[in-house]
Design an enzyme around this catalytic site. Structure first.
Site, mmCIF file in Angstrom:
data_model
loop_
_atom_site.group_PDB
_atom_site.id
_atom_site.type_symbol
_atom_site.label_atom_id
_atom_site.label_comp_id
_atom_site.label_asym_id
_atom_site.label_seq_id
_atom_site.Cartn_x
_atom_site.Cartn_y
_atom_site.Cartn_z
ATOM 1 N N ASP A 248 -4.538 6.053 2.160
ATOM 2 C CA ASP A 248 -3.428 6.588 1.362
ATOM 3 C C ASP A 248 -3.836 7.730 0.458
ATOM 4 O OD1 ASP A 248 -3.385 5.220 -1.808
ATOM 5 O OD2 ASP A 248 -4.879 4.597 -0.348
ATOM 6 N N ASP B 136 -7.227 -0.809 -0.545
ATOM 7 C CA ASP B 136 -6.259 -0.789 -1.642
ATOM 8 C C ASP B 136 -5.180 0.261 -1.428
ATOM 9 O OD1 ASP B 136 -7.796 -2.729 -2.828
ATOM 10 O OD2 ASP B 136 -8.814 -1.356 -4.197
ATOM 11 N N ASP C 291 -9.013 2.241 4.867
ATOM 12 C CA ASP C 291 -9.076 1.991 3.435
ATOM 13 C C ASP C 291 -8.355 0.663 3.193
ATOM 14 O OD1 ASP C 291 -9.238 2.610 0.567
ATOM 15 O OD2 ASP C 291 -7.086 2.982 0.725
#
Length: 238
Positions: free
Chosen positions: A188, A18, A16
């Site tokens: 996250d 961001d 991922d």
């Protein structure tokens, strides 16, 4: 580093972007602020446009076209175009205006400060495994110095539905010519990254950057294979 599931052989890593490889919070706030200012200055009829108005237009579009949210860039473009049309601009003016606003958005969106730890970690990992970026967002990894680490970049919209849907996970495995179970996805978000990866047959790594507790977080639907607290911990797998 905490292990919750047996970690099998790793053939590649997917990431991922961001809030996994950099802090995205301030970038988004600044981008929204500067883009709204540009939009308000673009035409006198748009001078009083607000963030709330744009948000309502986005939700209106999603009610009409439920799948539009998979491509956040197109969704935003459409909301800007709709705002211009309702302010009295012609279809051609609104089309050109939306293009101009999204160019301004892209300029600010990718002004990201990437920590040196991220560069060091990706450099080390890329010497061992192919790395791939899989994102629901619209930041440009090349603009912030991250593009060179990845074999390819998959974006929700052009490359399939957004995570946790499996489109991009499956596409990554196909492009790498590797089985899904040999991919370790790092992210996250416990829903889009962890649950999405696990449900699609991948291994998952949750990067816990805010001292969360898996036993008390409502989003912890499925346990990751491994939990880390800083990106550099991944080098322990080398």
């Amino acid at each position: 580093m905490h292990f919750y599931r047996p970690l099998g052989p790793i053939g590649a890593m997917t990431f991922d972007l961001d809030d996994t490889l950099y802090d995205n919070h301030d970038v988004i706030l600044r981008t929204e602020r500067e883009t709204l200012r540009f939009l308000q200055d673009y035409h006198p009829a748009l001078a009083s446009l607000t963030v709330d108005t744009l948000a309502r237009l986005r939700q209106e579009l999603r009610q009409q076209e439920p799948e539009i949210y998979h491509d956040v860039t197109h969704w935003r473009w459409r909301s800007v175009q709709l705002a211009m049309r309702r302010a009295g601009l012609t279809p051609s003016e609104s089309h050109r205006g939306a293009d101009a606003v999204m160019a301004e958005f892209a300029h600010w969106r990718s002004r990201i400060e990437v920590p040196q730890e991220t560069h060091d970690t990706l450099t080390a990992l890329a010497q061992r495994w192919p790395l791939v970026a899989i994102t629901n967002g619209n930041a440009d990894p090349h603009a912030c110095g991250l593009g060179g680490y990845f074999r390819f970049i998959l974006r929700a919209g052009p490359d399939g539905r957004s995570k946790p849907w499996g489109d991009m996970y499956h596409r990554a495995a196909e492009k790498l010519n590797l089985p899904l179970h040999s991919l370790l996805h790092v992210g996250d978000d416990l829903t889009t990254d962890v649950a999405g990866a696990v449900r699609n047959g991948m291994q998952s790594c949750w990067i816990n950057l805010r001292d969360g507790n898996l036993m008390h977080i409502p989003d912890a639907r499925l346990l990751p294979h491994v939990e880390i607290f800083r990106l550099a911990s991944l080098t322990a797998l080398l």
